[in-house]
Design a protein around this motif. Sequence first.
Motif, mmCIF file in Angstrom:
data_model
loop_
_atom_site.group_PDB
_atom_site.id
_atom_site.type_symbol
_atom_site.label_atom_id
_atom_site.label_comp_id
_atom_site.label_asym_id
_atom_site.label_seq_id
_atom_site.Cartn_x
_atom_site.Cartn_y
_atom_site.Cartn_z
ATOM 1 N N ILE A 41 -5.231 0.855 5.714
ATOM 2 C CA ILE A 41 -6.022 -0.352 5.991
ATOM 3 C C ILE A 41 -7.350 0.024 6.637
ATOM 4 O O ILE A 41 -8.412 -0.516 6.285
ATOM 5 C CB ILE A 41 -5.226 -1.313 6.893
ATOM 6 C CG1 ILE A 41 -4.041 -1.908 6.122
ATOM 7 C CG2 ILE A 41 -6.120 -2.433 7.406
ATOM 8 C CD1 ILE A 41 -3.103 -2.728 6.983
ATOM 9 N N THR A 42 -7.313 0.948 7.592
ATOM 10 C CA THR A 42 -8.546 1.377 8.257
ATOM 11 C C THR A 42 -9.541 1.963 7.263
ATOM 12 O O THR A 42 -10.730 1.612 7.271
ATOM 13 C CB THR A 42 -8.220 2.416 9.346
ATOM 14 O OG1 THR A 42 -7.373 1.819 10.332
ATOM 15 C CG2 THR A 42 -9.482 2.924 10.008
ATOM 16 N N SER A 59 -13.406 10.466 7.950
ATOM 17 C CA SER A 59 -13.226 9.618 9.129
ATOM 18 C C SER A 59 -13.033 10.451 10.396
ATOM 19 O O SER A 59 -13.504 10.082 11.469
ATOM 20 C CB SER A 59 -12.021 8.691 8.924
ATOM 21 O OG SER A 59 -10.785 9.375 9.089
ATOM 22 N N GLN A 98 -12.874 2.309 -0.299
ATOM 23 C CA GLN A 98 -12.040 1.794 -1.388
ATOM 24 C C GLN A 98 -12.088 2.683 -2.619
ATOM 25 O O GLN A 98 -11.076 2.886 -3.300
ATOM 26 C CB GLN A 98 -12.467 0.369 -1.768
ATOM 27 C CG GLN A 98 -12.372 -0.634 -0.645
ATOM 28 C CD GLN A 98 -13.677 -0.787 0.112
ATOM 29 O OE1 GLN A 98 -14.431 0.166 0.233
ATOM 30 N NE2 GLN A 98 -13.942 -1.993 0.587
ATOM 31 N N ARG A 157 0.803 -1.226 0.000
ATOM 32 C CA ARG A 157 0.000 0.000 0.000
ATOM 33 C C ARG A 157 0.831 1.270 0.000
ATOM 34 O O ARG A 157 0.317 2.334 -0.339
ATOM 35 C CB ARG A 157 -0.928 0.012 1.221
ATOM 36 C CG ARG A 157 -2.005 -1.074 1.211
ATOM 37 C CD ARG A 157 -2.833 -1.003 2.486
ATOM 38 N NE ARG A 157 -3.943 -1.942 2.455
ATOM 39 C CZ ARG A 157 -3.845 -3.219 2.808
ATOM 40 N NH1 ARG A 157 -2.670 -3.689 3.216
ATOM 41 N NH2 ARG A 157 -4.897 -4.011 2.752
ATOM 42 N N CYS A 178 -18.529 5.283 2.716
ATOM 43 C CA CYS A 178 -17.330 5.822 3.355
ATOM 44 C C CYS A 178 -17.741 7.061 4.158
ATOM 45 O O CYS A 178 -18.380 7.960 3.611
ATOM 46 C CB CYS A 178 -16.302 6.219 2.305
ATOM 47 S SG CYS A 178 -14.778 6.957 2.952
ATOM 48 N N TYR A 179 -17.570 7.074 5.444
ATOM 49 C CA TYR A 179 -16.733 6.248 6.287
ATOM 50 C C TYR A 179 -17.657 5.501 7.266
ATOM 51 O O TYR A 179 -18.575 6.120 7.814
ATOM 52 C CB TYR A 179 -15.726 7.153 7.034
ATOM 53 C CG TYR A 179 -14.897 6.495 8.080
ATOM 54 C CD1 TYR A 179 -13.768 5.764 7.731
ATOM 55 C CD2 TYR A 179 -15.252 6.568 9.420
ATOM 56 C CE1 TYR A 179 -13.000 5.157 8.697
ATOM 57 C CE2 TYR A 179 -14.472 5.962 10.380
ATOM 58 C CZ TYR A 179 -13.354 5.253 10.020
ATOM 59 O OH TYR A 179 -12.602 4.639 10.966
ATOM 60 N N GLN A 180 -17.445 4.216 7.527
ATOM 61 C CA GLN A 180 -18.407 3.421 8.278
ATOM 62 C C GLN A 180 -18.111 3.312 9.765
ATOM 63 O O GLN A 180 -18.975 2.918 10.544
ATOM 64 C CB GLN A 180 -18.471 2.003 7.682
ATOM 65 C CG GLN A 180 -18.992 1.969 6.257
ATOM 66 C CD GLN A 180 -18.989 0.574 5.682
ATOM 67 O OE1 GLN A 180 -18.535 -0.378 6.320
ATOM 68 N NE2 GLN A 180 -19.497 0.438 4.468
ATOM 69 N N GLU A 235 -9.674 1.509 4.056
ATOM 70 C CA GLU A 235 -10.119 0.472 3.128
ATOM 71 C C GLU A 235 -11.200 -0.407 3.753
ATOM 72 O O GLU A 235 -12.209 -0.729 3.112
ATOM 73 C CB GLU A 235 -8.918 -0.378 2.718
ATOM 74 C CG GLU A 235 -9.222 -1.434 1.672
ATOM 75 C CD GLU A 235 -7.976 -2.202 1.286
ATOM 76 O OE1 GLU A 235 -8.008 -3.453 1.345
ATOM 77 O OE2 GLU A 235 -6.973 -1.558 0.938
ATOM 78 N N LYS A 236 -11.006 -0.783 5.011
ATOM 79 C CA LYS A 236 -11.967 -1.659 5.677
ATOM 80 C C LYS A 236 -13.257 -0.948 6.054
ATOM 81 O O LYS A 236 -14.272 -1.595 6.303
ATOM 82 C CB LYS A 236 -11.326 -2.253 6.934
ATOM 83 C CG LYS A 236 -10.253 -3.286 6.644
ATOM 84 C CD LYS A 236 -9.747 -3.931 7.917
ATOM 85 C CE LYS A 236 -8.756 -5.059 7.616
ATOM 86 N NZ LYS A 236 -8.266 -5.713 8.856
ATOM 87 N N GLN A 237 -13.221 0.380 6.102
ATOM 88 C CA GLN A 237 -14.414 1.134 6.490
ATOM 89 C C GLN A 237 -15.126 1.729 5.285
ATOM 90 O O GLN A 237 -15.763 2.778 5.382
ATOM 91 C CB GLN A 237 -14.027 2.243 7.480
ATOM 92 C CG GLN A 237 -13.464 1.732 8.790
ATOM 93 C CD GLN A 237 -14.450 0.877 9.575
ATOM 94 O OE1 GLN A 237 -15.661 0.975 9.382
ATOM 95 N NE2 GLN A 237 -13.945 0.014 10.448
#
Length: 591
Positions: A438-439, A463, A446, A94, A407-409, A441-443
């Motif tokens: 990573i945070t 975020s 993407q 990344r 975005c953002y979850q 992307e996971k939330q």
Amino acid sequence: ITESAAESVAARVAQFKSALSSLDAHLMYTKPPELLQAALHQHVQDDGEDSATLPVQHFVPFVGNGYIGAWLMETQSSSGDASGGGEVYIRHGRNLALPLPYEPLLHVHVDGGAVHEAVVTHYTQAAIHRIQAWRVDSFVTHQRSATADGAARVTVVLPSLTATGAEGGGNVEVTHTVLAHRTIPSLLLQDIVVMNPNPVSVFVRVSRKGEKRWSRVVTDTFTVDLPPGIDKNGQQTRQSHVYTVVTGTVDAPVQLTHRHAQASSRMVVVAVATLQLPSLLQVEPRMSTTLHVLTALNYSDPVPLSGVHEATQAARQAVMQTLRSAVTDSSVASLVRSHGESWAALWRAGVHMVTSRAHDSLNGDIINATLYNVLSQVRAPLQEPSVPPRMWAELAQELGPLRSDGCYQGHHTLQAEKLWSPLSSVESVQRLVQAWLITLEKQGCQGLLRAGADGVLQAMLLSMGGLSFRNLHLQMNTQASDLHRDLTFRRLNYGAGVHMNLSVEVQDHDYKPVLWLALEQQQTPYDITNDSKNNAKLSEQGDLEDRVFAEYQKSGQSVEELTRGLFSREGSQHVNMNYMRMQSYGYNGLD
């Protein structure tokens, strides 16, 4: 009266006073910190500024553009040895996590001198400024030392030291400026200015570690003809520069090769081209010398051994073409300008938070440094002219609310301690950047991440505010107890030509947070602090204690029109004020 070396450094650091006071830059005291601290204090600290009472942070100086990056880890040792610093990293996974055994940055040493130094990392310029003052006690000793083994390489004309009264010493000022070009990702620039305010010539040694730690390399040279120039007599001149090209391989990390059957045999092919320079330079009395050093770096995806030769030729041609184009088609000034304009466009979006004096509070110094380090390790394809128009259009669409849906979850990141960890070492910065990407992307971010640095910044801002897009709705999922300081988000992307400015204002009388919203259209900047006589307030339905206010900047709109929640702009596109859903969680004030 000759100023001390510490005073010389402090005076030049003062040029960055505005950026340092507004936390748009970071100052690191290096050689020697105990002497520089007091001298720098009087030039930088200004009562009432955000930076005035914040603790000193030790951030590792870094420049990068998502393709290449350079760390300025250490400086010359007290003996003058050019050790450490200038380590180059390339993309791995990344971010820029794969180190190269090549150090392209130049080091300067003045014989018989003791160095005093400070390093300024300027976030808005995305550049490192390394400010040095070499204190020479005796120019007689200096010149004898410099010319003892350098006479064969330079023509030396020594003035009479006795006649000039220069038996004593003085300062030699050196400034390095380093940047990784944002719009030409394979290009690294280093400017070195050596100023000699003394009545005698001085000599500086220039060295580069280069490929000394790199085995299995091939080195050759090529020449670039410079555009014709005019000398002081009006005559046309032609010059050329000789560049060294180094090609080699590094083992591909397992993470890059695990999908391939022959993982262990795959290599990353790297080519580096940089300017050749003499090892000893003479600077005339009361004159200065400037070195403009361009370095190009290109590398391949992991390839098997059978593909190394072809990849090597491609990488070599790429760096040669990059340098020829940069040298013949652009001036150094235009390269610096295009780099700065690209970052300026990126920084139009951002966040501001009122400084807290509480112990271990998160403040603007850490926020700005974190934003800068993350963005410096991500490509910005929307800023790169080489990106094909079709690809550019596809990436630009990723910034819209349709593509950024979801975005953002997660919970807002201003209280996520792992995302605001120290930036005091290369390893800690790498971990932090990876944690952020990573945070996000996971939330659900993407799509924004695919848009490069522009999208990453938008995702980070969403975020921090606990903001998220849901079916073209932008909602804020932050509890009132978390909103205890004034906070402003600039230019949150809300579609083509539309941006939002969102502010949280904590009321003095009851500590209740009030939200203000302003829209920017057609790329027209709006200062949220401007006169608000044409603005209208509107509130959600509910108890007075639970109301959340938004401010809508559009002159000529009545309150009745606003409360209907529909505003038309060009064509059939609409912005619905109800899309901005403020999840109040009962705004009953703070404890």
